[in-house]
Design a protein around this motif. Sequence first.
Motif, PDB file in Angstrom:
ATOM      1  N   HIS A  55       0.817  -1.207   0.000  1.00 25.55           N
ATOM      2  CA  HIS A  55       0.000   0.000   0.000  1.00 25.55           C
ATOM      3  C   HIS A  55       0.858   1.268   0.000  1.00 25.55           C
ATOM      4  O   HIS A  55       0.415   2.327  -0.463  1.00 25.55           O
ATOM      5  N   LEU A  56       2.082   1.168   0.498  1.00 28.99           N
ATOM      6  CA  LEU A  56       2.965   2.326   0.512  1.00 28.99           C
ATOM      7  C   LEU A  56       3.369   2.758  -0.894  1.00 28.99           C
ATOM      8  O   LEU A  56       3.861   3.880  -1.085  1.00 28.99           O
ATOM      9  N   LEU A  57       3.164   1.899  -1.879  1.00 31.13           N
ATOM     10  CA  LEU A  57       3.495   2.225  -3.261  1.00 31.13           C
ATOM     11  C   LEU A  57       2.399   3.030  -3.944  1.00 31.13           C
ATOM     12  O   LEU A  57       2.579   3.506  -5.068  1.00 31.13           O
ATOM     13  N   LEU A  58       1.254   3.185  -3.283  1.00 29.13           N
ATOM     14  CA  LEU A  58       0.174   4.010  -3.819  1.00 29.13           C
ATOM     15  C   LEU A  58       0.443   5.483  -3.526  1.00 29.13           C
ATOM     16  O   LEU A  58       1.046   5.832  -2.508  1.00 29.13           O
ATOM     17  N   ASP A  59      -0.042   6.348  -4.426  1.00 26.59           N
ATOM     18  CA  ASP A  59       0.057   7.791  -4.191  1.00 26.59           C
ATOM     19  C   ASP A  59      -1.166   8.311  -3.457  1.00 26.59           C
ATOM     20  O   ASP A  59      -1.098   9.302  -2.737  1.00 26.59           O
ATOM     21  N   ASP A  60      -2.293   7.651  -3.655  1.00 20.50           N
ATOM     22  CA  ASP A  60      -3.519   8.019  -2.951  1.00 20.50           C
ATOM     23  C   ASP A  60      -4.465   6.826  -3.011  1.00 20.50           C
ATOM     24  O   ASP A  60      -4.240   5.863  -3.737  1.00 20.50           O
ATOM     25  N   CYS A  61      -5.525   6.917  -2.241  1.00 18.50           N
ATOM     26  CA  CYS A  61      -6.472   5.796  -2.175  1.00 18.50           C
ATOM     27  C   CYS A  61      -7.826   6.328  -1.728  1.00 18.50           C
ATOM     28  O   CYS A  61      -7.962   6.837  -0.617  1.00 18.50           O
ATOM     29  N   ASP A  62      -8.819   6.202  -2.595  1.00 15.62           N
ATOM     30  CA  ASP A  62     -10.163   6.668  -2.271  1.00 15.62           C
ATOM     31  C   ASP A  62     -11.110   5.470  -2.278  1.00 15.62           C
ATOM     32  O   ASP A  62     -11.759   5.173  -3.274  1.00 15.62           O
ATOM     33  N   ASN A  63     -11.138   4.769  -1.142  1.00 15.52           N
ATOM     34  CA  ASN A  63     -12.010   3.603  -1.003  1.00 15.52           C
ATOM     35  C   ASN A  63     -11.811   2.607  -2.156  1.00 15.52           C
ATOM     36  O   ASN A  63     -12.763   2.085  -2.733  1.00 15.52           O
ATOM     37  N   CYS A  64     -10.514   2.385  -2.499  1.00 15.24           N
ATOM     38  CA  CYS A  64     -10.224   1.565  -3.671  1.00 15.24           C
ATOM     39  C   CYS A  64     -10.081   0.088  -3.338  1.00 15.24           C
ATOM     40  O   CYS A  64      -9.654  -0.697  -4.179  1.00 15.24           O
ATOM     41  N   HIS A  65     -10.443  -0.330  -2.125  1.00 17.79           N
ATOM     42  CA  HIS A  65     -10.247  -1.717  -1.729  1.00 17.79           C
ATOM     43  C   HIS A  65     -11.570  -2.456  -1.568  1.00 17.79           C
ATOM     44  O   HIS A  65     -11.645  -3.459  -0.858  1.00 17.79           O
ATOM     45  N   ALA A  66     -12.602  -1.974  -2.244  1.00 13.25           N
ATOM     46  CA  ALA A  66     -13.930  -2.569  -2.071  1.00 13.25           C
ATOM     47  C   ALA A  66     -13.946  -4.048  -2.452  1.00 13.25           C
ATOM     48  O   ALA A  66     -14.685  -4.838  -1.870  1.00 13.25           O
ATOM     49  N   ILE A 135       2.940  -6.993  -5.748  1.00  9.68           N
ATOM     50  CA  ILE A 135       3.818  -7.218  -6.896  1.00  9.68           C
ATOM     51  C   ILE A 135       3.418  -6.340  -8.067  1.00  9.68           C
ATOM     52  O   ILE A 135       4.274  -5.765  -8.763  1.00  9.68           O
ATOM     53  N   GLU A 136       2.107  -6.191  -8.303  1.00  9.84           N
ATOM     54  CA  GLU A 136       1.636  -5.368  -9.418  1.00  9.84           C
ATOM     55  C   GLU A 136       2.028  -3.904  -9.236  1.00  9.84           C
ATOM     56  O   GLU A 136       2.502  -3.257 -10.173  1.00  9.84           O
TER      57      GLU A 136
END
Length: 318
Positions: A55-66, A135-136
């Motif tokens: 998750h640290l590789l993300l720049d932002d996250c807006d409820n993207c784990h549904a 990995i992705e």
Amino acid sequence: MGTVVLSVDAELGWGFHDQKDPPADRLANARQGWQTLVSLCDTYRIDATWAVVGHLLLDDCDNCHATHPTPPGWFDHERGDDAMPASLRYGDGLVEALQDATANHDIGSHTFSHVEFGDSETTREMARSEVAAGIELARERGIEMQSFVFPRNNVGHLDALAAYGIECYRGVNPATKRNDVWDGPVGKLAQATLVRRPPPLVEPTVDSFGLVNIPASLHLFSFEGQARDLVEPVFGDPMVKQAKLGIDAARERDGVFHMWLHPNSITEQRDVDRLREIFNYLDRRRGRTSLSVKTMAEVAAETRAQATESKTSPVEGT
């Protein structure tokens, strides 16, 4: 030739997001601890394996784990009044610092969101998704993850690692399990004050899934709190003593000594001093003797090569 391995559980706030009362000092210093460790590794030429929470590789996250198959409420800390600060949820330059470092670090996986693979509630689908997501995201940054560290050293779902191309993982050495007499309070006190018993060296092996298991030898922050406050002023830092004994044992026996830590354990100057003294000792011993510092990925490649050679070598006398 003896080998020393350093692996790093790089997680910022993810190591505590499922805890009700996380340690405030470690969270407050998580980013600084990471940066300090990168700097120390550069100064002393220590190539380490950094197992990074995906998750640290993300720049932002807006409820993207549904659709991410984790337990209900697993990502609740990302929103609402009690949300974990963004500075602890995203790397924001920290992973790039590893890629740009002078040291040649091995950037591996610590799952996507710090799910314990050995937990009875962690399903196969959950484990595979945790490996795949990390990995992705890494590949999008030009990183091919080969190494894996299980959150809280809770080993499980090895098939998921093999399915997505992971080459090796940090296993648990039976000699360092909590039921070992030396790992209890009395044992640690004895090692810190009286006994010169080195931590165990480890033997990397190829397991039934084709993965290379590289067990741990020593957690560099396993003697803390009041015990450290009492012992250190009188006898010196016990973890420094143990690390030096392990380094010397690896050199003398041509074995593998595997140290590990969390960057968020670096909360005060004495923690920096601990690592500086260990790294300086390692660098000096490496310079004068047959001792090398390698990443988990490098050890895994060597272990595979040796296993292949042993299978193809002709039997003596034939």
